[in-house]
Design a protein around this motif. Structure first.
Motif, short mmCIF file in Angstrom:
data_model
loop_
_atom_site.label_atom_id
_atom_site.label_comp_id
_atom_site.label_asym_id
_atom_site.label_seq_id
_atom_site.Cartn_x
_atom_site.Cartn_y
_atom_site.Cartn_z
N MET A 1 40.13 17.06 46.22
CA MET A 1 41.33 16.83 47.04
C MET A 1 42.28 15.83 46.36
O MET A 1 43.49 16.00 46.41
N GLY A 2 41.68 14.82 45.72
CA GLY A 2 42.49 13.82 45.04
C GLY A 2 43.32 14.41 43.91
O GLY A 2 44.49 14.07 43.73
N LYS A 3 42.70 15.32 43.17
CA LYS A 3 43.44 15.98 42.07
C LYS A 3 44.56 16.85 42.62
O LYS A 3 45.68 16.88 42.08
N ALA A 4 44.27 17.54 43.72
CA ALA A 4 45.31 18.38 44.37
C ALA A 4 46.44 17.50 44.90
O ALA A 4 47.62 17.86 44.84
N ALA A 5 46.07 16.31 45.41
CA ALA A 5 47.07 15.38 45.94
C ALA A 5 48.01 14.93 44.83
O ALA A 5 49.23 14.88 45.00
N ARG A 6 47.43 14.61 43.67
CA ARG A 6 48.27 14.18 42.54
C ARG A 6 49.23 15.30 42.11
O ARG A 6 50.42 15.05 41.88
N ASN A 7 48.72 16.51 42.02
CA ASN A 7 49.59 17.64 41.64
C ASN A 7 50.72 17.84 42.65
O ASN A 7 51.86 18.14 42.27
N HIS A 8 50.40 17.65 43.93
CA HIS A 8 51.40 17.78 45.00
C HIS A 8 52.50 16.74 44.81
O HIS A 8 53.70 17.02 45.01
N MET A 9 52.12 15.53 44.40
CA MET A 9 53.11 14.46 44.17
C MET A 9 53.98 14.79 42.96
O MET A 9 55.19 14.65 42.99
N ILE A 10 53.34 15.23 41.86
CA ILE A 10 54.09 15.55 40.64
C ILE A 10 55.11 16.67 40.91
O ILE A 10 56.26 16.60 40.48
N ASP A 11 54.68 17.66 41.67
CA ASP A 11 55.55 18.82 41.92
C ASP A 11 56.65 18.55 42.94
O ASP A 11 57.72 19.15 42.87
N ASN A 12 56.37 17.67 43.91
CA ASN A 12 57.30 17.54 45.04
C ASN A 12 57.85 16.14 45.33
O ASN A 12 58.84 16.01 46.03
N TYR A 13 57.19 15.10 44.81
CA TYR A 13 57.59 13.75 45.21
C TYR A 13 57.87 12.81 44.04
O TYR A 13 58.10 11.63 44.24
N ASP A 14 57.86 13.32 42.81
CA ASP A 14 58.05 12.43 41.67
C ASP A 14 59.40 11.71 41.76
O ASP A 14 60.42 12.33 42.08
N ILE A 15 59.38 10.41 41.47
CA ILE A 15 60.58 9.58 41.64
C ILE A 15 61.76 10.09 40.82
O ILE A 15 62.92 10.00 41.23
N ASN A 16 61.48 10.68 39.65
CA ASN A 16 62.58 11.17 38.80
C ASN A 16 63.28 12.37 39.44
O ASN A 16 64.51 12.48 39.38
N LEU A 17 62.49 13.24 40.09
CA LEU A 17 63.09 14.37 40.83
C LEU A 17 63.96 13.83 41.96
O LEU A 17 65.05 14.30 42.22
N ARG A 18 63.41 12.80 42.65
CA ARG A 18 64.11 12.23 43.80
C ARG A 18 65.42 11.59 43.39
O ARG A 18 66.45 11.78 44.02
N MET A 19 65.39 10.81 42.29
CA MET A 19 66.61 10.14 41.83
C MET A 19 67.67 11.13 41.38
O MET A 19 68.85 10.95 41.62
N ALA A 20 67.22 12.21 40.73
CA ALA A 20 68.17 13.24 40.30
C ALA A 20 68.88 13.84 41.50
O ALA A 20 70.10 14.07 41.50
N LEU A 21 68.11 14.08 42.58
CA LEU A 21 68.69 14.64 43.81
C LEU A 21 69.68 13.66 44.44
O LEU A 21 70.81 14.03 44.80
#
Length: 377
Positions: free
Chosen positions: A343-363
């Motif tokens: 679950m922890g590995k899946a959680a990390r992938n979920h963050m990379i795909d949807n919550y990464d700060i660089n994606l957020r700042m670009a938006l």
């Protein structure tokens, strides 16, 4: 035009340990930034000087604010207007709805686009929303963009009167590089909570759930990091239930101390609820940081947590105040380190795909630049 515009970020507090998301905006947004602060309406400029320059003006402001409890104060609005003009500000980025609503008139006078980032209490705390109702409506008419940190919050803002085409959903992000994947395969049955001890995080519910866990797993341990109005009450409950040996209250920790603590944990736990005054979470940054670190998260079906945690995949979600349900999910992970790792590995992938700060700042940069361009045309 990236980086070539002047962005004024306005925030309520000079510094607050729980507001890492605001610091992330200050560090990560493009543009030449000036940061103002000092309450719902900024009292101080980027050099820490009062925006209202004259002593008489300051006195007039204090009388109107403290004695007459006014929210719309002319001398203050004019001071901000002058600041925006003098510093050739191209856009204002207001942290919290109360701040955005308070500075709307000055932005309008200066012809500067306003972007308002809502976070939680500014949408859900009933008394706050009532107190700012009129100013919120003015903000909804003028501002270029309204940023909500969850799908639920975006819907609520639209119900309140924010134009649907100006509402964006962008939760706080997480620096996935700063919170790398931890190896939890040898972890003990240790659970971690990090956050303010306030009603909407219901620390007592977590303590009660953990007592049930201990009945089956007396070797389990819970670490609770943070402080706040319910700290003493929580401490008393722990003592009353005889759990002083099994639950550690660390007080407020520095970010690096929290990261150290995460290294020995099996999972992250947080029992968020809707407070009696209507207040709710936005998307708790601690949930994102734990997920990025590869810790499964056990929490509630509450606000932005419903999107941040994928139930059964990156962690578990239970209904608010389902203390038995929360205990059962904690027991599940206490009994299977393999499931926790998966679950922890899946959680990390979920963050990379949807919550990464660089994606957020670009938006967010995109929203700011579109607001400036729309104003110019």
């Amino acid at each position: 035009m990236s980086g070539s515009y002047n962005l004024c970020i306005i925030k309520p507090n000079k510094s607050a340990f729980s507001e890492t998301f605001i610091q992330a905006h200050i560090d990560g947004l493009a543009g030449n930034k000036k940061v103002l602060y000092g309450g719902a309406f900024p009292l101080y400029d980027h050099e820490g000087k009062t925006l209202i320059r004259s002593k008489l003006g300051l006195l007039s402001y204090l009388i109107q604010k403290r004695i007459f409890k006014k929210k719309n104060i002319g001398v203050r609005t004019r001071a901000l207007y002058k600041y925006l003009k003098a510093n050739k500000i191209d856009a204002v980025f207001a942290e919290y709805g109360m701040v955005g609503a308070s500075v709307t008139e000055a932005c309008k006078m200066a012809g500067v686009p306003l972007i308002i980032h809502f976070h939680g209490a500014d949408v859900y705390h009933r008394d706050t929303v009532a107190a700012y109702a009129e100013l919120y409506q003015q903000a909804f008419r003028y501002a270029s963009a309204f940023i909500a940190v969850s799908v639920d919050m975006a819907a609520t803002l639209k119900e309140m009167g924010a134009p649907a085409d100006k509402v964006y959903t962008a939760s706080c992000g997480v620096d996935t590089a700063a919170f790398p994947l931890l190896d939890i395969s040898a972890s003990a049955k240790d659970f971690l909570f990090v956050g303010r001890f306030v009603e909407k995080k219901s620390p007592q519910s977590l303590v009660k759930a953990f007592k049930i866990v201990l009945e089956q797993h007396p070797d389990a341990r819970l670490w609770m990091a943070g402080g706040g109005p319910l700290f003493d009450e929580t401490k008393a409950l722990i003592a009353e239930l005889g759990l002083n040996e099994q639950i550690t209250l660390t007080g407020v920790l520095k970010p690096e101390e929290i990261r150290e603590l995460m290294k020995r944990m099996r999972a992250f736990v947080q029992h968020s609820v809707t407070a009696a005054n209507g207040d709710k979470e936005g998307t708790p940054v601690t949930v994102l940081e734990a997920s990025s670190s590869g810790l499964p998260v056990i929490s509630t079906r509450h606000s932005g947590i419903k999107e941040a945690v994928v139930d059964g995949k990156t962690g578990f979600l239970v209904d608010e105040y389902d203390i038995t349900g929360m205990a059962e999910r904690m027991i599940t992970l206490a009994e299977s380190v393999e499931l926790a790792v998966q679950m922890g590995k899946a959680a990390r992938n979920h963050m990379i795909d949807n919550y990464d700060i660089n994606l957020r700042m670009a938006l967010l940069d995109n929203i700011v630049q579109n607001s400036i361009n729309s104003k110019a045309n």
